[in-house]
Scaffold this active site. Structure first.
Site, short mmCIF file in Angstrom:
data_model
loop_
_atom_site.label_atom_id
_atom_site.label_comp_id
_atom_site.label_asym_id
_atom_site.label_seq_id
_atom_site.Cartn_x
_atom_site.Cartn_y
_atom_site.Cartn_z
N SER A 179 0.86 -1.20 0.00
CA SER A 179 0.00 0.00 0.00
C SER A 179 0.88 1.23 0.00
O SER A 179 2.02 1.20 0.51
CB SER A 179 -0.89 0.02 1.25
N TYR B 249 -2.00 -1.12 10.23
CA TYR B 249 -1.97 -1.34 8.79
C TYR B 249 -0.69 -0.76 8.19
O TYR B 249 0.01 -1.42 7.41
CB TYR B 249 -3.20 -0.69 8.16
N LYS C 188 2.17 -3.24 6.51
CA LYS C 188 2.40 -3.11 5.07
C LYS C 188 3.84 -2.68 4.78
O LYS C 188 4.43 -3.12 3.77
CB LYS C 188 1.41 -2.12 4.46
#
Length: 263
Positions: free
Chosen positions: A144, A157, A161
């Site tokens: 991401s 997150y 990532k």
């Protein structure tokens, strides 16, 4: 452009909806046989039926949770038993988070680590032997833009990532001698069902137009002024997994409509 992918076998996680389903369609259009993984069998069955009817490739759906060792084993075994292994692996399973570092419990950190990082580690260990036996292959990790440009509401997150991106680089260095190319893609705003669901939930109390809300998000973050479609991202992903990208090794590609603020 002929991508020379016909007859190859691709394993995709998070493949029943959104980006994963669009990538499955993209591979199938190139004649790639598919092993699709997700947690819900009914969604997988629908995806397999749609893809095989449209493109005439072979495809199976494996209901499993790749955040667990058992789920990965089930997926790898299915790929080996059905197709003798895989030529391509697209690690796509993942989900956003919402927390602060101060209030997030250990088990939440662990669950995202297992989904975003350990799934990729275990799938590499499980599928690389068959890739070697088949003469090489390609592995692509869907990280991401948040791996390098974090959003404040989802630290778990962002961190996991970023770890996936670094794992991908290390794996690339280890496997390049085996003719297995490993890369990472860092998408920006992609209009998946999750984005639509979230926008509707946020705007329902006020009666605001959810589409207008998404446009505001795009205007704020993406100079291109819109979300990408999953199919737009899929086109780039399929190319990266083909021989046409044969000199791409250990790289990270941003497909973000200009969202990244650095060079």
């Amino acid at each position: 452009m002929d991508l020379n992918l016909r007859g190859k076998v691709a394993v995709l996680t998070g493949a029943s909806v959104g980006i994963g389903l669009a990538v499955a369609e993209g591979f199938a259009a190139e004649g790639v046989n598919l092993v699709l993984a997700a947690r819900q069998q009914d969604r997988l069955d629908a995806a397999v039926a749609q893809i095989t009817a449209s493109h005439g490739v072979e495809a199976i759906g494996v209901a499993c949770d790749v955040a667990t060792a058992e789920g990965v084993t089930r997926l790898v075994d299915a790929a080996v038993e059905t197709f003798g292994g895989a030529d391509i692996l697209f690690n796509n399973a993942g989900t956003g988070s919402n927390e602060t570092i101060m209030n997030a419990p250990d088990d939440k950190w662990q669950s995202y680590w297992d989904l975003h990082v350990m799934a990729a580690v275990r799938l590499a260990r499980g599928l690389v032997p068959s890739m070697k036996a088949r003469g090489g292959g390609a592995i692509l990790h869907n990280a991401s833009i948040c791996a390098v440009q974090p959003l404040g509401y989802e630290p778990i997150y962002n961190v996991t990532k970023a770890a996936l991106m670094m794992f991908s680089k290390n794996l690339a260095n280890e496997l390049v001698k085996d003719n297995i190319r490993v890369n990472t893609i860092n998408p920006g705003l992609v209009l998946t069902p999750d984005w639509i669901k979230t926008a509707k939930a946020l705007t329902q109390p006020s009666g605001e137009d959810w589409q207008a809300h998404l446009q505001q998000v795009a205007d704020e973050h993406a100079p291109i002024g819109r979300f990408a479609t999953p199919a737009e991202l899929a086109d780039f992903i399929v190319f990266l997994c083909s021989e046409r990208a044969s000199y791409s090794v250990g790289a990270t590609y941003f497909v973000d409509g200009g969202m990244l603020k650095t060079v």
